[in-house]
Motif scaffolding. Structure first.
Motif, mmCIF file in Angstrom:
data_model
loop_
_atom_site.group_PDB
_atom_site.id
_atom_site.type_symbol
_atom_site.label_atom_id
_atom_site.label_comp_id
_atom_site.label_asym_id
_atom_site.label_seq_id
_atom_site.Cartn_x
_atom_site.Cartn_y
_atom_site.Cartn_z
ATOM 1 N N ALA A 27 0.955 -1.260 -0.055
ATOM 2 C CA ALA A 27 -0.119 0.151 -0.047
ATOM 3 C C ALA A 27 1.034 1.274 -0.217
ATOM 4 O O ALA A 27 0.665 2.407 -0.799
ATOM 5 N N GLY A 28 1.959 1.105 0.862
ATOM 6 C CA GLY A 28 2.949 2.393 0.907
ATOM 7 C C GLY A 28 3.320 2.646 -0.518
ATOM 8 O O GLY A 28 3.382 3.813 -0.968
ATOM 9 N N GLN A 29 4.062 1.579 -1.352
ATOM 10 C CA GLN A 29 4.525 2.011 -2.691
ATOM 11 C C GLN A 29 3.296 2.337 -3.581
ATOM 12 O O GLN A 29 3.575 3.335 -4.315
ATOM 13 N N GLN A 30 1.841 1.883 -3.486
ATOM 14 C CA GLN A 30 1.083 2.604 -4.143
ATOM 15 C C GLN A 30 0.684 4.093 -4.078
ATOM 16 O O GLN A 30 0.510 4.831 -4.837
ATOM 17 N N TRP A 31 0.554 4.356 -2.779
ATOM 18 C CA TRP A 31 0.290 5.786 -2.360
ATOM 19 C C TRP A 31 1.500 6.855 -2.788
ATOM 20 O O TRP A 31 1.151 7.918 -3.145
ATOM 21 N N LEU A 32 2.763 6.131 -2.647
ATOM 22 C CA LEU A 32 4.023 6.892 -3.145
ATOM 23 C C LEU A 32 3.849 7.052 -4.514
ATOM 24 O O LEU A 32 4.233 8.265 -4.887
ATOM 25 N N GLN A 33 3.565 6.066 -5.120
ATOM 26 C CA GLN A 33 3.494 6.433 -6.796
ATOM 27 C C GLN A 33 2.695 7.340 -7.258
ATOM 28 O O GLN A 33 2.763 8.131 -7.920
ATOM 29 N N GLN A 34 1.535 7.443 -6.262
ATOM 30 C CA GLN A 34 0.279 8.307 -6.654
ATOM 31 C C GLN A 34 0.777 9.715 -6.310
ATOM 32 O O GLN A 34 0.378 10.817 -7.020
ATOM 33 N N SER A 35 1.599 9.977 -5.347
ATOM 34 C CA SER A 35 1.804 11.021 -4.835
ATOM 35 C C SER A 35 2.803 11.711 -5.652
ATOM 36 O O SER A 35 2.872 13.010 -6.277
ATOM 37 N N ASN A 42 7.425 16.558 -5.066
ATOM 38 C CA ASN A 42 7.232 16.469 -3.486
ATOM 39 C C ASN A 42 8.141 15.926 -2.660
ATOM 40 O O ASN A 42 8.647 14.753 -2.779
ATOM 41 N N LYS A 43 8.496 16.806 -1.675
ATOM 42 C CA LYS A 43 9.875 16.621 -0.963
ATOM 43 C C LYS A 43 9.480 15.223 0.016
ATOM 44 O O LYS A 43 10.475 14.339 0.050
ATOM 45 N N THR A 44 8.355 15.135 0.501
ATOM 46 C CA THR A 44 8.076 14.058 1.665
ATOM 47 C C THR A 44 8.384 12.912 0.750
ATOM 48 O O THR A 44 9.099 11.829 1.238
ATOM 49 N N ALA A 45 7.701 12.690 -0.345
ATOM 50 C CA ALA A 45 7.613 11.473 -1.219
ATOM 51 C C ALA A 45 9.062 11.198 -1.738
ATOM 52 O O ALA A 45 9.204 10.050 -2.032
ATOM 53 N N LEU A 46 9.796 12.183 -2.192
ATOM 54 C CA LEU A 46 11.000 11.711 -2.618
ATOM 55 C C LEU A 46 11.855 11.486 -1.625
ATOM 56 O O LEU A 46 12.825 10.379 -1.902
ATOM 57 N N LEU A 47 11.928 11.873 -0.542
ATOM 58 C CA LEU A 47 12.490 11.533 0.541
ATOM 59 C C LEU A 47 12.182 9.934 1.102
ATOM 60 O O LEU A 47 12.980 9.124 1.329
ATOM 61 N N LEU A 48 11.015 9.593 0.960
ATOM 62 C CA LEU A 48 10.509 8.430 1.349
ATOM 63 C C LEU A 48 10.928 7.468 0.499
ATOM 64 O O LEU A 48 11.406 6.410 0.683
ATOM 65 N N THR A 51 14.510 6.543 0.869
ATOM 66 C CA THR A 51 14.543 5.645 1.984
ATOM 67 C C THR A 51 14.241 4.229 1.622
ATOM 68 O O THR A 51 15.021 3.356 1.932
ATOM 69 N N MET A 52 13.251 4.162 0.853
ATOM 70 C CA MET A 52 12.735 2.619 0.311
ATOM 71 C C MET A 52 13.821 2.178 -0.370
ATOM 72 O O MET A 52 14.041 0.978 -0.384
ATOM 73 N N LEU A 53 14.307 2.901 -1.193
ATOM 74 C CA LEU A 53 15.424 2.394 -2.338
ATOM 75 C C LEU A 53 16.600 1.762 -1.505
ATOM 76 O O LEU A 53 17.097 0.844 -1.804
ATOM 77 N N GLY A 54 16.881 2.797 -0.462
ATOM 78 C CA GLY A 54 18.089 2.482 0.327
ATOM 79 C C GLY A 54 17.770 1.005 1.234
ATOM 80 O O GLY A 54 18.817 0.321 1.266
ATOM 81 N N GLN A 55 16.719 0.894 1.510
ATOM 82 C CA GLN A 55 16.202 -0.189 2.526
ATOM 83 C C GLN A 55 16.436 -1.595 1.766
ATOM 84 O O GLN A 55 16.532 -2.623 2.105
ATOM 85 N N THR A 56 16.106 -1.511 0.304
ATOM 86 C CA THR A 56 15.945 -2.641 -0.570
ATOM 87 C C THR A 56 17.544 -2.919 -1.137
ATOM 88 O O THR A 56 17.328 -3.565 -1.955
ATOM 89 N N GLY A 57 18.277 -2.029 -0.776
ATOM 90 C CA GLY A 57 19.677 -2.212 -1.245
ATOM 91 C C GLY A 57 20.027 -1.605 -2.580
ATOM 92 O O GLY A 57 21.214 -1.660 -3.212
ATOM 93 N N ASP A 58 19.110 -0.774 -3.082
ATOM 94 C CA ASP A 58 19.357 0.081 -4.410
ATOM 95 C C ASP A 58 20.004 1.336 -4.038
ATOM 96 O O ASP A 58 19.301 2.470 -4.044
ATOM 97 N N GLN A 59 21.253 1.348 -3.649
ATOM 98 C CA GLN A 59 22.101 2.692 -3.172
ATOM 99 C C GLN A 59 22.065 3.464 -4.327
ATOM 100 O O GLN A 59 22.007 4.772 -4.102
ATOM 101 N N LYS A 60 22.513 3.110 -5.486
ATOM 102 C CA LYS A 60 22.538 3.944 -6.554
ATOM 103 C C LYS A 60 21.048 4.481 -6.814
ATOM 104 O O LYS A 60 21.217 6.023 -6.950
ATOM 105 N N GLY A 61 20.095 3.984 -6.742
ATOM 106 C CA GLY A 61 18.744 4.572 -7.062
ATOM 107 C C GLY A 61 18.650 5.665 -5.894
ATOM 108 O O GLY A 61 18.026 6.889 -6.150
ATOM 109 N N ALA A 62 18.727 5.161 -4.664
ATOM 110 C CA ALA A 62 18.521 6.373 -3.729
ATOM 111 C C ALA A 62 19.619 7.521 -3.843
ATOM 112 O O ALA A 62 18.923 8.695 -3.547
#
Length: 278
Positions: A27-35, A42-48, A51-62
């Motif tokens: 659900a988080g991913q879906q709301w984020l994409q819509q945002s 949007n600053k909040t969405a981009l920071l989020l 963070t999510m990319l970093g948590q899944t190991g995609d440091q380059k993407g983050a």
């Protein structure tokens, strides 16, 4: 009136954040994409997203998302700080230091930034640079006493007690913060176990020639010492002296609560702690 795309994107980003906090990643991913669809900057969405990319190991993407954020919000300090944290976590200290220097230029009065940068420099064995940074900050005569104490603590850690004590003595005699720094000197003496010297210093700081702030702090420190040495009568007398000048002095209320607890007067202790919380 219909909300603007910016407001809509922000509320969607906050929903994403709530979903992720509740461990509902999908659900988080879906709301984020819509945002981000509603407002790609949007600053909040981009920071989020970073963070999510970093948590899944995609440091380059983050990193790409954070750099995108920096280009959208070049003056935004929280964004810059997120980038510094990212660089530190990715073990890119040089980049972190470069960005921290820009943050300090933007907010030179903020002691936390100086301390953060000094810590980074020490990790890279650039202790001399860190010392120069902290000294330069003191030359600007900051309002707060914290940078002075932070500098002495930095010397304790990097050069040892003797060097820290000498420099503290120099600051006491050469700055207008001498009395406040002597309160810290008394703490250093206590930490070394030199109670007699600490007591003597605190007694001189508690006389009427000192500012109210210093005088009351010194009296409460003396009262704490008396309490530790089981001289409750003296501790109470000193608390009374302080409360005559300032009836709700927080440090006096806290010590009075400690004494009351030891004497089994829980009601007094609770009343004091309540007053401290108000």
């Amino acid at each position: 009136s219909p909300s603007s795309p910016t407001d809509h994107a922000e509320s969607l980003a906050l929903r994403a954040l709530m979903a992720l906090n509740g461990q509902d990643r999908e659900a988080g991913q879906q709301w984020l994409q819509q945002s981000l669809k509603s407002d790609p900057t949007n600053k909040t969405a981009l920071l989020l997203q970073a963070t999510m990319l970093g948590q899944t190991g995609d440091q380059k993407g983050a990193q790409q998302v954070l750099e995108q954020l920096m280009s959208h919000y070049p003056k935004d300090l929280p964004v810059k700080k997120s980038m510094v944290t990212f660089y530190i976590n990715q073990e890119q200290p040089e980049k972190a230091i470069e960005l921290m220097q820009k943050i300090i230029e933007q907010e030179p009065e903020e002691w936390g930034h100086q301390a953060w940068l000094a810590g980074l420099l020490v990790k890279l064995n650039r202790t001399t640079e860190a010392k120069e940074l902290l000294l330069q900050n003191l030359e600007r005569k900051p309002e707060s006493i914290t940078p002075y104490i932070g500098y002495v603590q930095f010397l304790q850690q990097t050069e040892g007690e003797d060097s820290a004590e000498k420099e503290l003595q120099r600051l006491i005699t050469s700055t207008k913060r001498g009395d406040e720094l002597q309160l810290y000197q008394a703490n250093m003496l206590l930490e070394k176990g030199d109670t007699a010297a600490a007591t003597q210093l605190l007694q001189s700081l508690s006389d009427d020639t000192r500012t109210e702030k210093v005088r009351l702090s010194a009296k409460i420190s003396l009262a704490r010492l008396s309490f530790a040495e089981k001289d409750i009568v003296k501790a109470k007398r000193l608390i009374e002296e302080v409360q005559k000048e300032r009836s709700s002095y927080p440090k006096a209320l806290a010590l009075e609560a400690d004494i009351a607890l030891q004497e089994g007067r829980a009601d007094t202790a609770v009343a004091n702690l309540r007053e401290l919380l108000i």
